[in-house]
Write an enzyme that holds these catalytic residues in place. Sequence first.
Site, PDB file in Angstrom:
ATOM      1  N   CYS A  17     -74.536 -20.292  -6.912  1.00  0.00           N
ATOM      2  CA  CYS A  17     -75.713 -21.095  -6.561  1.00  0.00           C
ATOM      3  C   CYS A  17     -75.270 -22.335  -5.791  1.00  0.00           C
ATOM      4  CB  CYS A  17     -76.429 -21.545  -7.829  1.00  0.00           C
ATOM      5  SG  CYS A  17     -76.964 -20.191  -8.850  1.00  0.00           S
ATOM      6  N   ARG A  46     -71.835 -19.619   0.258  1.00  0.00           N
ATOM      7  CA  ARG A  46     -71.504 -19.452  -1.164  1.00  0.00           C
ATOM      8  C   ARG A  46     -72.106 -18.161  -1.720  1.00  0.00           C
ATOM      9  NH1 ARG A  46     -70.276 -24.445  -3.708  1.00  0.00           N
ATOM     10  NH2 ARG A  46     -71.329 -23.825  -5.611  1.00  0.00           N
ATOM     11  N   TRP A  84     -77.859 -17.540  -6.984  1.00  0.00           N
ATOM     12  CA  TRP A  84     -77.074 -16.299  -7.077  1.00  0.00           C
ATOM     13  C   TRP A  84     -77.355 -15.783  -8.477  1.00  0.00           C
ATOM     14  CZ3 TRP A  84     -71.966 -14.944  -9.297  1.00  0.00           C
ATOM     15  CH2 TRP A  84     -71.386 -13.821  -8.689  1.00  0.00           C
ATOM     16  N   ASN A 104     -76.943 -24.787 -11.370  1.00  0.00           N
ATOM     17  CA  ASN A 104     -75.835 -23.870 -11.065  1.00  0.00           C
ATOM     18  C   ASN A 104     -75.021 -23.763 -12.346  1.00  0.00           C
ATOM     19  OD1 ASN A 104     -73.847 -22.330  -9.967  1.00  0.00           O
ATOM     20  ND2 ASN A 104     -72.878 -23.976  -8.800  1.00  0.00           N
ATOM     21  N   GLY A 105     -74.838 -22.527 -12.840  1.00  0.00           N
ATOM     22  CA  GLY A 105     -74.080 -22.344 -14.082  1.00  0.00           C
ATOM     23  C   GLY A 105     -74.831 -21.395 -15.002  1.00  0.00           C
ATOM     24  N   GLU A 160     -53.381  -7.948   0.011  1.00  0.00           N
ATOM     25  CA  GLU A 160     -54.331  -8.842   0.697  1.00  0.00           C
ATOM     26  C   GLU A 160     -55.049  -8.105   1.819  1.00  0.00           C
ATOM     27  OE1 GLU A 160     -55.713 -11.458   0.075  1.00  0.00           O
ATOM     28  OE2 GLU A 160     -56.495 -12.172   1.977  1.00  0.00           O
ATOM     29  N   LYS A 194     -59.101  -7.758   2.056  1.00  0.00           N
ATOM     30  CA  LYS A 194     -59.876  -8.185   3.238  1.00  0.00           C
ATOM     31  C   LYS A 194     -60.779  -7.053   3.713  1.00  0.00           C
ATOM     32  CE  LYS A 194     -59.744 -11.871   3.302  1.00  0.00           C
ATOM     33  NZ  LYS A 194     -59.181 -12.143   2.048  1.00  0.00           N
ATOM     34  N   GLU A 224     -63.639  -6.287   1.129  1.00  0.00           N
ATOM     35  CA  GLU A 224     -64.671  -7.276   0.814  1.00  0.00           C
ATOM     36  C   GLU A 224     -65.589  -7.568   1.994  1.00  0.00           C
ATOM     37  OE1 GLU A 224     -63.449 -11.255  -0.217  1.00  0.00           O
ATOM     38  OE2 GLU A 224     -61.640 -11.106   0.975  1.00  0.00           O
ATOM     39  N   HIS A 254     -44.768   8.181  -6.495  1.00  0.00           N
ATOM     40  CA  HIS A 254     -45.200   8.288  -7.905  1.00  0.00           C
ATOM     41  C   HIS A 254     -46.692   8.552  -8.007  1.00  0.00           C
ATOM     42  CE1 HIS A 254     -41.232   6.988  -9.104  1.00  0.00           C
ATOM     43  NE2 HIS A 254     -41.322   5.967  -8.277  1.00  0.00           N
ATOM     44  N   LYS A 270     -68.348 -17.548  -2.386  1.00  0.00           N
ATOM     45  CA  LYS A 270     -67.154 -18.231  -1.892  1.00  0.00           C
ATOM     46  C   LYS A 270     -66.378 -18.849  -3.039  1.00  0.00           C
ATOM     47  CE  LYS A 270     -64.201 -19.743   0.980  1.00  0.00           C
ATOM     48  NZ  LYS A 270     -63.264 -18.756   1.574  1.00  0.00           N
TER      49      LYS A 270
END
Length: 608
Positions: free
Chosen positions: A2, A27, A74, A100-101, A481, A485, A488, A504, A603
């Site tokens: 949020c 965000r 959010w 927010n929370g 990484e 990328k 996402e 393996h 974010k």
Amino acid sequence: MCGIVCYVGEKEAKAIVLEGLKRLEYRGYDSAGIAVQNGSEIVCLRAVGKISELERKIGERVIKGNSAIAHTRWATHGEPTERNAHPHTDESENVFVIHNGIIENFFAIKKNLEKRGIVFKSETDTEVLAHLIALNFEDSLGEAVRKTMSQVEGTFGIAVIHRHVPGEIVVARRGSPLIIGIGEDGHFAASDVSAMVRYTNKVVHLNDNELAVLTAKGFSISTAQAKTVTRETETVEWQPEDVELGGFPHFMLKEIYEQPETILNAMRGRLEPGEGVPKLGGIMPVWDHLKECRHIEIVACGTSYHAGCVGRYVFERLTEIDVQVEIASEFRYRKLNFPSNTYIIAISQSGETADTLAAIREARRKGARLLGIVNVVGSSISRETDAGVYNHAGPEIGVASTKIFVSQLTILTLLALLLGRHQKLSLTEGVEAIKSLSELPEKVKKTLSQDNHIQAVAEKYYPCSNWLFLGRKYQYPIALEGALKLKEISYIHAEGYAAGEMKHGPIALINPEMPTVAIVPQDSMYEKMISNIQEIKSRRGPVIAIATEGDDRVRQLADEVIEVPPTLEYLYPILTVVPCQLLAYHCARFLSRDIDKPRNLAKSVTVE
Ligand code: AGP
């Protein structure tokens, strides 16, 4: 996450908070709302979807008022619907609150309030705050909020206005960041500074269990126990253009191209070339103790965790220190039994990631000392660690972290070099390291110059539904990484794997429809990576190689080759990650994804 933006001052508030809300879009959110106060009149509008939907609702309405709160939600409790969007109000619609929370005891509170005849309008946890504040209100909004803080458990960053208290906004925080902005024509509060950077760079950070009362003329901070707090004003380095696209189609691409500058910013004023020793002022408060350290544990999440994984190899190359890396959300549940003189390094762009914050708090309880590598000045993690190093990378707006990763690698290398030069690293090695670090910005630029070629490779393979990324040693975290990328922002399934693990299991996956990105610079793992490429080719798997420029052997083997300039083995990750970033970016573009605000992602993940 949020987003919260508030303003009270001499100017009309609506446009200011809507502008600020747009700066928080990165965000991640699913609905938005605003409440504007003009005397005892409050106009409140909410909309599902993007801020443009809210603006469409506002339309040509002239909404006057010098005080406003605005929110992007959010969803955590209740679907993304208009009735669940913030602001939320009490029954008499005197109190308007944005949050927010997560209020962890909201269900018990809600049941208790319903028994008292209060009818809830939403499914959210936030609504209990509006009702409690209304019940607690006598003649001071600040006191009503303070009392409410003592009644709720969980995390909150909130902003509250009241119909009968015009010209005042009360904000409070516990576990969700809130920053106060000091403008020329009024005062701001927001979840992060990018929402207000167009109007001010003078900020004051609120700490957990503190509240502030903002008016046009000033603000006051106090604790949940009503103890007055005075706090230094800080000046943030960010400029308004930092939160602008600057001609790029997306913030992610802008930030990928900022990386040469980002590396310079990470090293600015921190190199002593002649001595082969970096200068890191931020860790000097603990240096006498840190330089004797022989055990480090790095904790982080996501991309920051991958940076820590590279950092582990770099520390082992440059120092005599034993380094472990742990995903923060796993670290806090381990039986932590640190050797004496252990340092925990928390890596976090936002400095607010709940898992990382929880991890360092647990480590603190177990007696460890804490360092932070953080981008946001004054963020929670930067304030709860004993010392640390700021990235000085400016805001990273794209949800997918790119420039910060490169900055984190640079700073981890500087830290390892500093410690190593106080252990067994020679002057010659130190001078060579600093020389090679100084050459990196130009080498990143050279790598970026292959963007069109990388775009062509992406155009060929973006229809493939599964990708594999392989690397060894320093390049294994880059494989992780690169896969993150791609996942996402393009939503293509991708796995990063230690190349040595292919035999393996994963080799069973190889097929002509699954490209493998093989990260194969001319380093100590080169020959083994060549073998991996041969294994894949012999099973008709396409190979996209990221290799050292001029490598004819790889060129003969791989289907596609993306070149990076030569550098020291432990600096190659700063170069090889760039093609991974651009591959992900271009695949996402060809798939018309929402690149800067990928679905379901935020974010800064300030909830656990
Ligand atoms: C990376 O692209 C993601 N945005 C995510 O994994 C991020 O790195 C992670 O959430 C950690 O965030 P932090 O660095 O702000 O702690």
